[in-house]
Design a protein around this motif. Sequence first.
Motif, short mmCIF file in Angstrom:
data_model
loop_
_atom_site.label_atom_id
_atom_site.label_comp_id
_atom_site.label_asym_id
_atom_site.label_seq_id
_atom_site.Cartn_x
_atom_site.Cartn_y
_atom_site.Cartn_z
N SER A 40 0.76 -1.09 0.12
CA SER A 40 0.03 0.11 0.02
C SER A 40 0.89 1.33 0.02
CB SER A 40 -1.02 0.14 1.13
OG SER A 40 -1.93 -1.16 1.44
N ARG A 97 0.87 5.42 0.37
CA ARG A 97 0.26 6.44 1.04
C ARG A 97 1.33 7.76 0.64
NH1 ARG A 97 0.13 1.89 4.13
NH2 ARG A 97 -1.72 1.12 4.85
N ARG A 112 3.67 -11.00 7.15
CA ARG A 112 2.68 -12.20 6.95
C ARG A 112 2.93 -13.23 7.82
NH1 ARG A 112 1.08 -7.93 4.70
NH2 ARG A 112 0.01 -7.63 2.71
C1 LIG Z 1 -10.29 -3.31 1.85
C2 LIG Z 1 -9.13 -2.75 2.58
C3 LIG Z 1 -9.36 -1.19 3.00
C4 LIG Z 1 -8.18 -0.73 3.55
N1 LIG Z 1 -8.39 0.79 3.90
C5 LIG Z 1 -7.43 1.42 4.11
C6 LIG Z 1 -7.53 2.78 4.43
O1 LIG Z 1 -8.66 3.20 4.69
N2 LIG Z 1 -6.33 3.61 4.64
C7 LIG Z 1 -5.15 3.14 4.68
O2 LIG Z 1 -4.03 3.94 4.64
N3 LIG Z 1 -4.96 1.95 4.03
C8 LIG Z 1 -6.09 1.04 4.08
N4 LIG Z 1 -5.68 -0.34 3.62
C9 LIG Z 1 -4.42 -0.93 3.50
C10 LIG Z 1 -3.84 -1.79 4.71
O3 LIG Z 1 -3.74 -1.04 5.86
C11 LIG Z 1 -2.88 -2.70 3.99
O4 LIG Z 1 -3.44 -3.43 2.89
C12 LIG Z 1 -2.39 -3.78 5.09
O5 LIG Z 1 -1.70 -3.00 6.17
C13 LIG Z 1 -1.41 -4.61 4.44
O6 LIG Z 1 -0.25 -3.73 3.88
P1 LIG Z 1 0.21 -3.68 2.36
O7 LIG Z 1 -1.13 -3.60 1.50
O8 LIG Z 1 1.27 -2.59 2.26
O9 LIG Z 1 0.79 -5.11 2.09
C14 LIG Z 1 -6.86 -1.23 3.12
C15 LIG Z 1 -6.71 -2.38 2.54
C16 LIG Z 1 -7.86 -3.18 2.20
C17 LIG Z 1 -7.39 -4.27 1.63
#
Ligand SMILES: Cc1cc2nc3c(=O)[nH]c(=O)nc-3n(C[C@H](O)[C@H](O)[C@H](O)COP(=O)(O)O)c2cc1C
Length: 231
Positions: free
Chosen positions: A12, A14, A212
């Motif tokens: 993810s 940001r 994970r």
């Molecule tokens: C359905 C869903 C909703 C999420 N909502 C948010 C969010 O509102 N804000 C945010 O910063 N990250 C959000 N995330 C990201 C998660 O925090 C992130 O996928 C998780 O911590 C795993 O990290 P990675 O995606 O870097 O592997 C969301 C992820 C998913 C799948």
Amino acid sequence: MDVAEALSSRRSCRGYLPTPVPADVVERVLALASHSASNSNSQPWQVHVVTGAAKRRLTEDLLKAYEAGDRGREYDYQPPAEEWPEPFHGRRQAFGHTLYAEALGIGRDEPERRLAHHRRNYDFFGAPVGMILTVSRRPRQGALVDAGLFLQALMLAANAEGLATCAQASLIDFSPVLRRNLRIPDDQLIVCGLSLGYADRDHLSTRCRTTRLPVSAFVTFHEAEDEYCGT
Ligand SMILES: Cc1cc2nc3c(=O)[nH]c(=O)nc-3n(C[C@H](O)[C@H](O)[C@H](O)COP(=O)(O)O)c2cc1C
């Protein structure tokens, strides 16, 4: 990029560069995501893509509602923070520590800085493209599974194009704003938002590395113990 690399390198994002994403690239990742499997090929998803002035207008409306505390989540997406059961509560805490303390350098005793980061969800973290994913309510709860597959495919296809993403459930806290602004009809359930763009690799948040569990933590292998092999 092969599938294994797309899966293992996606994370993810940001913090984005303002560099626009060409429209044909956005369309290509959406077209790739549309190959996702769905129940009876029902393809119940819809995507609202916002860029430029449309994205600015949406962000303005979201932030206005945010400042006014005018929340309006339409369904029980997740438990309140204090009600998350174990083991999920612990994992959520660990994630919060990784993002806020380790990556962003924000302590638990700095609620204003935490809020300032959270608020950036409503600007799609500066990404040039914002998306809102919805599914038809008519095929019932199963449609949410299809939406999840679509979302993952979209994020992987974007990764393979050199684009970064972040799924955003925080946007559904302001569902009435999304409905009004994007004219989303009531028979569409708002699943989540998504930021899409080129990662700003200097942004502190890119230091966030989630972990994970090993396969043994979530899989039960049922092995044949005798001659019976399930045939
Ligand atoms: C359905 C869903 C909703 C999420 N909502 C948010 C969010 O509102 N804000 C945010 O910063 N990250 C959000 N995330 C990201 C998660 O925090 C992130 O996928 C998780 O911590 C795993 O990290 P990675 O995606 O870097 O592997 C969301 C992820 C998913 C799948």
